[in-house]
Scaffold this motif. Sequence first.
Motif, PDB file in Angstrom:
ATOM      1  N   VAL A 198      -9.539 -24.804   7.480  1.00  0.00           N
ATOM      2  CA  VAL A 198      -9.805 -23.976   7.696  1.00  0.00           C
ATOM      3  C   VAL A 198      -9.468 -22.451   7.938  1.00  0.00           C
ATOM      4  O   VAL A 198      -8.662 -20.978   7.678  1.00  0.00           O
ATOM      5  N   LEU A 199      -7.988 -23.191   9.335  1.00  0.00           N
ATOM      6  CA  LEU A 199      -6.950 -21.396   9.832  1.00  0.00           C
ATOM      7  C   LEU A 199      -6.420 -21.705   8.940  1.00  0.00           C
ATOM      8  O   LEU A 199      -5.768 -20.422   8.177  1.00  0.00           O
ATOM      9  N   ALA A 200      -5.558 -21.934   8.110  1.00  0.00           N
ATOM     10  CA  ALA A 200      -4.923 -22.258   6.401  1.00  0.00           C
ATOM     11  C   ALA A 200      -5.388 -21.446   5.737  1.00  0.00           C
ATOM     12  O   ALA A 200      -5.294 -20.164   5.090  1.00  0.00           O
ATOM     13  N   ALA A 201      -6.854 -21.549   5.606  1.00  0.00           N
ATOM     14  CA  ALA A 201      -7.543 -20.749   4.349  1.00  0.00           C
ATOM     15  C   ALA A 201      -7.669 -19.310   4.971  1.00  0.00           C
ATOM     16  O   ALA A 201      -8.012 -18.445   3.865  1.00  0.00           O
ATOM     17  N   ALA A 202      -8.071 -18.940   6.313  1.00  0.00           N
ATOM     18  CA  ALA A 202      -8.413 -17.908   6.883  1.00  0.00           C
ATOM     19  C   ALA A 202      -6.939 -17.064   6.760  1.00  0.00           C
ATOM     20  O   ALA A 202      -6.997 -15.582   6.493  1.00  0.00           O
ATOM     21  N   SER A 203      -5.795 -17.608   6.794  1.00  0.00           N
ATOM     22  CA  SER A 203      -4.608 -16.807   7.554  1.00  0.00           C
ATOM     23  C   SER A 203      -4.392 -16.622   5.599  1.00  0.00           C
ATOM     24  O   SER A 203      -3.607 -15.558   5.793  1.00  0.00           O
ATOM     25  N   CYS A 204      -4.357 -16.959   5.234  1.00  0.00           N
ATOM     26  CA  CYS A 204      -4.394 -17.046   3.226  1.00  0.00           C
ATOM     27  C   CYS A 204      -5.310 -15.689   2.809  1.00  0.00           C
ATOM     28  O   CYS A 204      -4.861 -14.394   2.129  1.00  0.00           O
ATOM     29  N   SER A 205      -6.495 -15.745   3.612  1.00  0.00           N
ATOM     30  CA  SER A 205      -7.668 -15.204   2.852  1.00  0.00           C
ATOM     31  C   SER A 205      -7.076 -13.651   3.240  1.00  0.00           C
ATOM     32  O   SER A 205      -7.140 -12.451   2.774  1.00  0.00           O
ATOM     33  N   SER A 206      -6.862 -13.174   4.653  1.00  0.00           N
ATOM     34  CA  SER A 206      -6.075 -12.257   4.758  1.00  0.00           C
ATOM     35  C   SER A 206      -4.981 -11.861   4.106  1.00  0.00           C
ATOM     36  O   SER A 206      -5.004 -10.034   4.472  1.00  0.00           O
ATOM     37  N   LEU A 207      -4.534 -11.904   4.525  1.00  0.00           N
ATOM     38  CA  LEU A 207      -2.798 -12.234   3.516  1.00  0.00           C
ATOM     39  C   LEU A 207      -2.736 -11.364   2.453  1.00  0.00           C
ATOM     40  O   LEU A 207      -2.362 -10.158   2.261  1.00  0.00           O
ATOM     41  N   PHE A 208      -4.181 -11.825   1.284  1.00  0.00           N
ATOM     42  CA  PHE A 208      -3.985 -11.396   0.017  1.00  0.00           C
ATOM     43  C   PHE A 208      -4.985 -10.448   0.038  1.00  0.00           C
ATOM     44  O   PHE A 208      -5.058  -9.063  -0.353  1.00  0.00           O
ATOM     45  N   PHE A 209      -6.442 -10.698   1.261  1.00  0.00           N
ATOM     46  CA  PHE A 209      -6.868  -9.149   1.214  1.00  0.00           C
ATOM     47  C   PHE A 209      -5.887  -7.978   1.481  1.00  0.00           C
ATOM     48  O   PHE A 209      -5.948  -7.004   1.282  1.00  0.00           O
ATOM     49  N   ALA A 210      -4.874  -8.141   2.894  1.00  0.00           N
ATOM     50  CA  ALA A 210      -4.139  -7.026   2.905  1.00  0.00           C
ATOM     51  C   ALA A 210      -3.238  -6.731   1.136  1.00  0.00           C
ATOM     52  O   ALA A 210      -3.124  -5.443   1.467  1.00  0.00           O
ATOM     53  N   PHE A 211      -3.040  -7.550   0.709  1.00  0.00           N
ATOM     54  CA  PHE A 211      -1.818  -6.744  -0.948  1.00  0.00           C
ATOM     55  C   PHE A 211      -3.142  -6.140  -1.844  1.00  0.00           C
ATOM     56  O   PHE A 211      -2.945  -5.356  -2.348  1.00  0.00           O
ATOM     57  N   SER A 243       0.604   0.186   8.333  1.00  0.00           N
ATOM     58  CA  SER A 243      -0.716   0.650   8.600  1.00  0.00           C
ATOM     59  C   SER A 243      -1.611  -0.312   9.563  1.00  0.00           C
ATOM     60  O   SER A 243      -2.123  -0.875   8.451  1.00  0.00           O
ATOM     61  N   PRO A 244      -2.130   0.062  10.223  1.00  0.00           N
ATOM     62  CA  PRO A 244      -2.797  -0.217  10.772  1.00  0.00           C
ATOM     63  C   PRO A 244      -4.437  -0.645  10.252  1.00  0.00           C
ATOM     64  O   PRO A 244      -5.070  -1.743  10.747  1.00  0.00           O
ATOM     65  N   LEU A 245      -4.256   0.648   9.690  1.00  0.00           N
ATOM     66  CA  LEU A 245      -6.791   0.495   9.151  1.00  0.00           C
ATOM     67  C   LEU A 245      -6.357  -0.596   7.838  1.00  0.00           C
ATOM     68  O   LEU A 245      -7.021  -1.336   7.868  1.00  0.00           O
ATOM     69  N   ILE A 246      -5.174  -0.729   6.944  1.00  0.00           N
ATOM     70  CA  ILE A 246      -5.417  -1.955   6.165  1.00  0.00           C
ATOM     71  C   ILE A 246      -5.466  -3.372   7.064  1.00  0.00           C
ATOM     72  O   ILE A 246      -6.372  -4.512   5.946  1.00  0.00           O
ATOM     73  N   VAL A 247      -4.366  -3.436   8.174  1.00  0.00           N
ATOM     74  CA  VAL A 247      -4.614  -4.634   8.568  1.00  0.00           C
ATOM     75  C   VAL A 247      -5.641  -5.273   9.114  1.00  0.00           C
ATOM     76  O   VAL A 247      -6.412  -6.189   9.428  1.00  0.00           O
ATOM     77  N   THR A 248      -6.101  -3.899   9.886  1.00  0.00           N
ATOM     78  CA  THR A 248      -7.791  -4.579  10.944  1.00  0.00           C
ATOM     79  C   THR A 248      -8.441  -4.238   9.191  1.00  0.00           C
ATOM     80  O   THR A 248      -9.724  -5.563   9.680  1.00  0.00           O
ATOM     81  N   SER A 249      -9.054  -4.010   8.114  1.00  0.00           N
ATOM     82  CA  SER A 249      -9.622  -4.143   7.341  1.00  0.00           C
ATOM     83  C   SER A 249      -9.322  -5.486   6.550  1.00  0.00           C
ATOM     84  O   SER A 249     -10.393  -6.194   5.919  1.00  0.00           O
ATOM     85  N   ALA A 250      -8.278  -6.663   6.465  1.00  0.00           N
ATOM     86  CA  ALA A 250      -8.280  -7.194   5.815  1.00  0.00           C
ATOM     87  C   ALA A 250      -8.416  -8.288   6.899  1.00  0.00           C
ATOM     88  O   ALA A 250      -8.906  -9.138   6.376  1.00  0.00           O
ATOM     89  N   VAL A 251      -8.238  -8.698   7.851  1.00  0.00           N
ATOM     90  CA  VAL A 251      -8.985  -9.290   8.828  1.00  0.00           C
ATOM     91  C   VAL A 251     -10.209  -9.392   9.265  1.00  0.00           C
ATOM     92  O   VAL A 251     -11.041 -10.562   8.837  1.00  0.00           O
ATOM     93  N   LEU A 252     -10.448  -8.126   9.170  1.00  0.00           N
ATOM     94  CA  LEU A 252     -12.154  -8.064   9.107  1.00  0.00           C
ATOM     95  C   LEU A 252     -12.732  -8.844   8.248  1.00  0.00           C
ATOM     96  O   LEU A 252     -13.794  -8.956   8.474  1.00  0.00           O
ATOM     97  N   MET A 253     -12.668  -8.699   7.079  1.00  0.00           N
ATOM     98  CA  MET A 253     -13.143  -9.295   6.251  1.00  0.00           C
ATOM     99  C   MET A 253     -13.558 -10.648   6.038  1.00  0.00           C
ATOM    100  O   MET A 253     -14.191 -11.333   5.510  1.00  0.00           O
ATOM    101  N   GLN A 254     -13.001 -11.301   7.244  1.00  0.00           N
ATOM    102  CA  GLN A 254     -13.143 -13.184   7.005  1.00  0.00           C
ATOM    103  C   GLN A 254     -14.270 -13.046   7.801  1.00  0.00           C
ATOM    104  O   GLN A 254     -15.212 -14.190   7.490  1.00  0.00           O
ATOM    105  N   VAL A 255     -14.623 -12.387   8.233  1.00  0.00           N
ATOM    106  CA  VAL A 255     -15.717 -12.564   9.419  1.00  0.00           C
ATOM    107  C   VAL A 255     -17.358 -10.873   8.749  1.00  0.00           C
ATOM    108  O   VAL A 255     -18.184 -11.348   9.692  1.00  0.00           O
TER     109      VAL A 255
END
Length: 264
Positions: free
Chosen positions: A126-139, A198-210
């Motif tokens: 789950v942790l690996a998937a969450a990390s990859c999810s945020s990574l690709f959402f940022a891209f 870009s803090p906005l992109i990072v915040t948005s990418a991580v927020l997509m998890q929840v």
Amino acid sequence: MTTNSADAITDIALNAGSIVLENGGETYRTEDTIMRIASSLGALSPSSFVTPTVVMLSFTDMQGRHHSSMRRIKKRGLNLRKVALINSLSRRLESRKRAGKTADFLQTSYVLERIQASKRYTDSAVLAAASCSSLFFAFMFAGSFKDALAAAVIGFILRFIVIRLEKLSLNGFILSLSYGGLISVLTELVSVLGCIDSPLIVTSAVLMQVVPGLAIVNAIRDIIAGDLVSGAARVLEAFMIAAGLSAGSVLGIFVFSGITGALL
């Protein structure tokens, strides 16, 4: 049909419905599952009513006696594997009934217990998937490599906290508020350190998890299926989660700015 048989039908059908509802199933799917299982086990004219917090079943037995029961749902999560297993069980029971085979209450109860106790994915997966999810959402949001890397790290930390807090019976709005604040604080921290563009992109990418995507989809599907009460309730639930995330994100920025301002 004896009283014990009627009680067994009620317990089995409501247990199955509870598992579906507690693990991300839609209202109409839960009602359909309860009625399929009850009918397969010998209930006549089964009827079910489900809301996000209650499952109810009523039916008559061979002697024309009426039985009804309800169960309160106090927790909701996400495990679509359990939903799929319950769907498969209800279809198997229907197939057995069409083949003229007698329902085995003990075996069905045992299968339900196995499904309820089945393990989810490991925490490491789950942790690996969450990390990859945020990574690709940022891209996907056109972030740089530094943004994607920071999002992956923050996403990993967020999911680690989520896994720990899920074990506590905390209010969903408070959890969303906490998640939003945590994401903002961590993003602002790496921004001050000069690690992201870009803090906005990072915040948005991580927020997509929840973000309550499943709650929104289930609300729309319930409304389309005619379950207006449940659909409206799920819309409100999704709105409260989104509001908590938004408020937490803003609060985290203010708190971090206040702390850095005091230190500087």
